[in-house]
Design a protein around this motif. Sequence first.
Motif, PDB file in Angstrom:
ATOM      1  N   TYR A 249      12.622  -2.835   6.444  1.00 38.73           N
ATOM      2  CA  TYR A 249      12.491  -3.619   5.215  1.00 38.73           C
ATOM      3  C   TYR A 249      12.361  -2.672   4.017  1.00 38.73           C
ATOM      4  O   TYR A 249      13.021  -2.852   2.989  1.00 38.73           O
ATOM      5  N   ILE A 250      11.507  -1.652   4.161  1.00 39.10           N
ATOM      6  CA  ILE A 250      11.346  -0.660   3.099  1.00 39.10           C
ATOM      7  C   ILE A 250      12.668   0.046   2.830  1.00 39.10           C
ATOM      8  O   ILE A 250      13.058   0.267   1.671  1.00 39.10           O
ATOM      9  N   ALA A 251      13.385   0.409   3.900  1.00 35.34           N
ATOM     10  CA  ALA A 251      14.668   1.096   3.746  1.00 35.34           C
ATOM     11  C   ALA A 251      15.668   0.234   2.985  1.00 35.34           C
ATOM     12  O   ALA A 251      16.356   0.707   2.064  1.00 35.34           O
ATOM     13  N   GLU A 252      15.752  -1.041   3.353  1.00 31.99           N
ATOM     14  CA  GLU A 252      16.715  -1.939   2.704  1.00 31.99           C
ATOM     15  C   GLU A 252      16.390  -2.113   1.229  1.00 31.99           C
ATOM     16  O   GLU A 252      17.280  -2.080   0.370  1.00 31.99           O
ATOM     17  N   ARG A 253      15.100  -2.293   0.913  1.00 32.03           N
ATOM     18  CA  ARG A 253      14.686  -2.479  -0.486  1.00 32.03           C
ATOM     19  C   ARG A 253      14.950  -1.205  -1.298  1.00 32.03           C
ATOM     20  O   ARG A 253      15.404  -1.261  -2.439  1.00 32.03           O
ATOM     21  N   ALA A 254      14.648  -0.040  -0.707  1.00 36.45           N
ATOM     22  CA  ALA A 254      14.861   1.220  -1.417  1.00 36.45           C
ATOM     23  C   ALA A 254      16.348   1.479  -1.654  1.00 36.45           C
ATOM     24  O   ALA A 254      16.745   1.962  -2.725  1.00 36.45           O
TER      25      ALA A 254
ATOM     26  N   ARG B 207       3.797  12.305  -2.057  1.00 32.29           N
ATOM     27  CA  ARG B 207       5.197  12.457  -1.676  1.00 32.29           C
ATOM     28  C   ARG B 207       5.421  12.290  -0.176  1.00 32.29           C
ATOM     29  O   ARG B 207       6.543  12.071   0.268  1.00 32.29           O
ATOM     30  N   ARG B 208       4.347  12.420   0.632  1.00 30.93           N
ATOM     31  CA  ARG B 208       4.486  12.319   2.083  1.00 30.93           C
ATOM     32  C   ARG B 208       3.385  11.404   2.617  1.00 30.93           C
ATOM     33  O   ARG B 208       2.227  11.806   2.725  1.00 30.93           O
ATOM     34  N   VAL B 209       3.761  10.181   2.946  1.00 28.42           N
ATOM     35  CA  VAL B 209       2.812   9.133   3.322  1.00 28.42           C
ATOM     36  C   VAL B 209       2.933   8.862   4.820  1.00 28.42           C
ATOM     37  O   VAL B 209       4.047   8.736   5.349  1.00 28.42           O
ATOM     38  N   LEU B 210       1.802   8.755   5.495  1.00 30.58           N
ATOM     39  CA  LEU B 210       1.779   8.435   6.925  1.00 30.58           C
ATOM     40  C   LEU B 210       1.203   7.041   7.113  1.00 30.58           C
ATOM     41  O   LEU B 210       0.088   6.752   6.671  1.00 30.58           O
ATOM     42  N   PHE B 211       1.967   6.153   7.756  1.00 36.04           N
ATOM     43  CA  PHE B 211       1.544   4.774   8.019  1.00 36.04           C
ATOM     44  C   PHE B 211       1.309   4.594   9.507  1.00 36.04           C
ATOM     45  O   PHE B 211       2.170   4.933  10.322  1.00 36.04           O
TER      46      PHE B 211
ATOM     47  N   GLU C 219       0.829  -1.215   0.000  1.00 38.17           N
ATOM     48  CA  GLU C 219       0.000   0.000   0.000  1.00 38.17           C
ATOM     49  C   GLU C 219       0.859   1.260   0.000  1.00 38.17           C
ATOM     50  O   GLU C 219       0.546   2.247  -0.677  1.00 38.17           O
ATOM     51  N   ILE C 220       1.929   1.240   0.788  1.00 42.13           N
ATOM     52  CA  ILE C 220       2.827   2.395   0.851  1.00 42.13           C
ATOM     53  C   ILE C 220       3.488   2.620  -0.510  1.00 42.13           C
ATOM     54  O   ILE C 220       3.546   3.750  -1.021  1.00 42.13           O
ATOM     55  N   ARG C 221       3.958   1.546  -1.120  1.00 42.84           N
ATOM     56  CA  ARG C 221       4.583   1.665  -2.441  1.00 42.84           C
ATOM     57  C   ARG C 221       3.588   2.217  -3.466  1.00 42.84           C
ATOM     58  O   ARG C 221       3.922   3.093  -4.270  1.00 42.84           O
TER      59      ARG C 221
END
Length: 359
Positions: free
Chosen positions: A42-47, A24-28, A14-16
């Motif tokens: 996990y998101i940081a590593e993939r990015a 540009r600015r997503v809040l989870f 969903e974030i992706r």
Amino acid sequence: MVQLRPFQASAVAEIRNAFMAGYRRVLFVLPTGGGKTYTFVYIAERAAARGNRVWILVHRQELVQQASDSLHELGCRHSIIASGYRMDLHQRVQVVSIDSLARRLDSIPLELLSDILIVDEAHHGVAGKWAKVLAYLRRSLILGVTATPARLDGRGLREQFDILIEGPDAAWLTQEKFLANIRVFNPPGLDLSGIRRTDRGKGKQEAEGRMRTRQAMGDVVGHYRRTIEPVFMGTAIAFCHSVPHAEAVVEAFRAAGIAAAAIDGKTDKGIRKRLIADLGSGQLKVLANYDIISEGTDIPTVTGGIDLNPTESLARHLQKIGRVARPSDGKPFAVWNDHVGGTFNGDDRKHGLLTDSRE
């Protein structure tokens, strides 16, 4: 290797999709104990694997270490921008202390700033140094993460974020055993009636005075003996109203032969780390704290919480309870001793339970 749970994997998707749709600015939002840290590292590593420079922005020493440890589990090379660490801006992933970054922003070359900024405890993001840093890094894609998207001052987070993505709520996470069931006790005896604002100014001083009476201290130890000590490891975090109050709580427990210690924001970080580890192992039974273990600290084995710090803030209330909600092998349930009416005030619901439905 971090394996995402299905609901965390859905959140990542969903974030992706939100970023791909042009936000540009997503809040989870995910409740305390739901695994926000594993999700965002996990998101940081993939990015970073795709060539992006990713900064993870946190505000406590314990959160710096927690994010760094999670990145190590993923095998993700990274550096730390914080007091006591050598800054290496050539690593694609940085774990960044807000205090250190606010001081060093002007000294970091523009080409080495983040492409993606992940803001932990993002409910702080609209005020003070947080707003300053986010404004400076306005060219970055920003992912904010929080369990409590609410502020005591009533300011909305739309000032910084364009879209809200919600994970499962605490009731579902508890039902599916991702969080521990919590038994809440609301002991009588401590009267805070007539105090208009217990978390600031004169009201704070008056509330602390009532809580430090002999009867109140005796009630705290006595109820710990009855409700927390017999369960699992019998360990507890006490949330106190000031540093002197935390020290007085420790004295009361030690007088009863119970191993206790106090920490606050000025406690040496090495001592803080050791005391938190001692609580996790059961060597220490009660850790009294003032304004230091309300966000992010992860001690799954802790059995109970002792609330001695009344607050008008729903976010702070939920952050406190979340410290005991993490499950652990052999932990049948958690216990919350609410001495200040944070969940219920007499027959009236105040902030309510962790599992209550909230919009």
